[in-house]
Scaffold this active site. Structure first.
Site, PDB file in Angstrom:
ATOM      1  N   TYR A 230      12.090   3.915  -8.632  1.00 46.60           N
ATOM      2  CA  TYR A 230      11.450   2.798  -9.328  1.00 46.60           C
ATOM      3  C   TYR A 230      12.446   1.656  -9.563  1.00 46.60           C
ATOM      4  O   TYR A 230      13.130   1.216  -8.632  1.00 46.60           O
ATOM      5  CB  TYR A 230      10.804   3.277 -10.617  1.00 46.60           C
ATOM      6  CG  TYR A 230       9.498   4.009 -10.388  1.00 46.60           C
ATOM      7  CD1 TYR A 230       8.338   3.321 -10.065  1.00 46.60           C
ATOM      8  CD2 TYR A 230       9.418   5.400 -10.492  1.00 46.60           C
ATOM      9  CE1 TYR A 230       7.131   3.982  -9.850  1.00 46.60           C
ATOM     10  CE2 TYR A 230       8.222   6.077 -10.270  1.00 46.60           C
ATOM     11  CZ  TYR A 230       7.077   5.356  -9.958  1.00 46.60           C
ATOM     12  OH  TYR A 230       5.896   6.017  -9.729  1.00 46.60           O
ATOM     13  N   SER A 231      12.568   1.160 -10.789  1.00 47.02           N
ATOM     14  CA  SER A 231      13.322  -0.072 -11.016  1.00 47.02           C
ATOM     15  C   SER A 231      14.832   0.087 -10.947  1.00 47.02           C
ATOM     16  O   SER A 231      15.557  -0.909 -11.011  1.00 47.02           O
ATOM     17  CB  SER A 231      12.940  -0.693 -12.365  1.00 47.02           C
ATOM     18  OG  SER A 231      11.684  -1.318 -12.274  1.00 47.02           O
ATOM     19  N   ALA A 232      15.335   1.302 -10.796  1.00 45.90           N
ATOM     20  CA  ALA A 232      16.755   1.428 -10.488  1.00 45.90           C
ATOM     21  C   ALA A 232      17.070   0.723  -9.172  1.00 45.90           C
ATOM     22  O   ALA A 232      18.224   0.393  -8.899  1.00 45.90           O
ATOM     23  CB  ALA A 232      17.164   2.898 -10.432  1.00 45.90           C
TER      24      ALA A 232
ATOM     25  N   LYS B  41      16.395  -2.281  -8.585  1.00 46.35           N
ATOM     26  CA  LYS B  41      16.818  -3.648  -8.887  1.00 46.35           C
ATOM     27  C   LYS B  41      18.339  -3.805  -8.844  1.00 46.35           C
ATOM     28  O   LYS B  41      18.848  -4.860  -8.472  1.00 46.35           O
ATOM     29  CB  LYS B  41      16.270  -4.083 -10.248  1.00 46.35           C
ATOM     30  CG  LYS B  41      14.756  -4.284 -10.294  1.00 46.35           C
ATOM     31  CD  LYS B  41      14.305  -4.764 -11.670  1.00 46.35           C
ATOM     32  CE  LYS B  41      12.817  -5.139 -11.699  1.00 46.35           C
ATOM     33  NZ  LYS B  41      11.931  -3.966 -11.703  1.00 46.35           N
TER      34      LYS B  41
ATOM     35  N   TYR C  60      10.758  -9.095 -18.973  1.00 47.98           N
ATOM     36  CA  TYR C  60      11.002  -8.238 -17.823  1.00 47.98           C
ATOM     37  C   TYR C  60       9.990  -8.487 -16.712  1.00 47.98           C
ATOM     38  O   TYR C  60       8.797  -8.221 -16.869  1.00 47.98           O
ATOM     39  CB  TYR C  60      10.959  -6.781 -18.273  1.00 47.98           C
ATOM     40  CG  TYR C  60      11.388  -5.782 -17.236  1.00 47.98           C
ATOM     41  CD1 TYR C  60      12.593  -5.929 -16.567  1.00 47.98           C
ATOM     42  CD2 TYR C  60      10.585  -4.691 -16.935  1.00 47.98           C
ATOM     43  CE1 TYR C  60      12.996  -5.000 -15.619  1.00 47.98           C
ATOM     44  CE2 TYR C  60      10.980  -3.750 -16.002  1.00 47.98           C
ATOM     45  CZ  TYR C  60      12.190  -3.918 -15.340  1.00 47.98           C
ATOM     46  OH  TYR C  60      12.581  -3.001 -14.408  1.00 47.98           O
TER      47      TYR C  60
END
Length: 390
Positions: free
Chosen positions: A67-69, A71, A157
């Site tokens: 997921y957002s890791a 980014k 966010y």
């Protein structure tokens, strides 16, 4: 008891103990954790079940969507372009992406995309999911979109849109999609098992995710019974028009099946990176020092990349958050190792970060998607590392 595989260096045994406790006490099904110190692995552990439907075990090379890791990986690509002089983070986005100037956005600098200050958290008209996965229709929709607040005056966010916004700048500047740039310039030199856009030949290595339902659905609880400190957030979750909901409703349908082969094969640089905990830790280790002769950013670029750009109440998450130009910075709820740490969490518990002061780089990936204040898995692992350093 779940068998824990892998190795730990002498002195780091408490991390193994914390990892084992994640299975016995905190709900892990399949997971891996890796820690580098001064460019060398000191913890590399895995265990559990990769696919609960078939019983396939988690192995050393099991891949996990984080997921957002993701980014953190995409932000690193942008800073590499900045270091090479190809991208000026303080220049207007429209310098590289002329269509972006529409609807009063001509002066928004690239840095505000990275630090969640652009106000482009959502779309007035969601894009069909198949078109969003094809990239260009979503980029065009964001270029035409009006911001939700005056850019630069607040931060919130950009959970989904961040990837297309930053990724389109990378594409315009480098001539390569963000996933291709990452593969060529970051994954290949370091030998990383990490992909933004999963190749079909890697599909059989990925785990299957399990989604943990909260014990209590606070949106169904009478407002007066919700703990006071959570009332603003719960009210936002109940409101379809709140930023908290609209930030994740940019496609039609808004729910995205991240176990879908089509979704995993697409490039969603905010949210569909697939890799190992080892790859996360190794990438962050190469940000703060050399790993087998490879360093991704100079100390000067890294200092600029990790300098605080936004802090305070987040307009989407409605809690305090801190961001540099693309990385999350330590907060009370995500302290990492210390004040100089930087990195990024992912939905459900995944985490990658580095702490240059202590030479530590950390990666954790798992397939039981829990998240929230009751999820102690990443916290317990980081706390074990922190105690060793102390």
């Amino acid at each position: 008891m779940t068998t824990i595989y892998g190795e730990v260096a002498a002195g780091f045994e408490p991390v193994r103990e914390a990892f084992a406790a994640n299975f016995s006490q905190h709900g892990d099904i399949g997971a891996a954790v890796c820690v580098y110190q001064y460019g060398h692995p000191v913890v590399d552990l895995w265990g559990g079940i990769a696919d609960p439907e078939t019983g396939r075990p988690w192995t050393r090379d099991t891949l996990q969507l984080v997921y957002s890791a993701t980014k953190g990986a995409t932000a690193t690509a942008a800073h590499m372009l900045a270091e090479r002089g190809a991208l000026d983070l303080d220049a207007p986005v429209a310098k590289y992406w002329p269509e972006f100037a529409a609807n009063g956005k001509a002066d928004i600098p690239v840095r505000w995309l990275l630090s969640h200050q652009a106000g482009l958290i959502t779309l007035d008209q969601p894009v069909p999911l198949d078109e969003a996965l094809a990239w260009h229709p979503m980029a065009a929709a964001l270029a035409a979109q009006r911001p939700q607040w005056t850019p630069g005056t607040a931060h919130g966010y950009h959970g989904r849109t961040w990837g297309w916004l930053v990724g389109e700048v990378i594409r315009r500047v480098s001539g390569r999609t963000p996933g291709r740039f990452f593969a060529d310039e970051i994954a290949a030199p370091l030998g990383l098992d990490f992909f933004i856009g999963l190749p079909v030949e890697q599909r059989n290595r990925i785990s299957r995710m399990v989604y943990q339902r909260p014990a209590v659905d606070l949106t169904a609880v009478p407002a007066e019974a919700v703990p006071e400190e959570l009332r603003e957030q719960v009210a936002a979750w109940r409101d379809p028009q709140s930023f908290s909901n609209r930030a994740y409703a940019v496609t039609d349908p808004s729910e995205i099946d991240f176990d879908s082969p089509d979704v995993q094969a697409a490039e969603l640089p905010a949210s569909n990176g697939v890799g190992t905990a080892r790859a996360l830790a190794r990438m962050y280790a190469a940000l703060i020092g050399k790993v087998d002769g490879v360093r991704l950013l100079t100390p000067e670029t890294l200092e600029s990349a990790t300098k605080e750009q936004a802090k305070g109440k987040d307009q989407v998450m409605l809690i305090p958050s801190r961001f540099s130009s693309g990385y999350m910075l330590p907060t009370e709820t995500n302290p990492m190792i210390g004040l100089n740490s930087f990195g990024h969490t992912g939905r459900g518990g995944s985490l990658g970060f580095a702490d240059p002061e202590h030479g530590i780089a950390f990666g954790y990936a798992m397939n039981n998607i829990i998240g929230g204040l009751n999820d102690l898995r990443a916290t317990s692992l980081v706390e074990a590392v922190r105690k060793l350093l102390a």
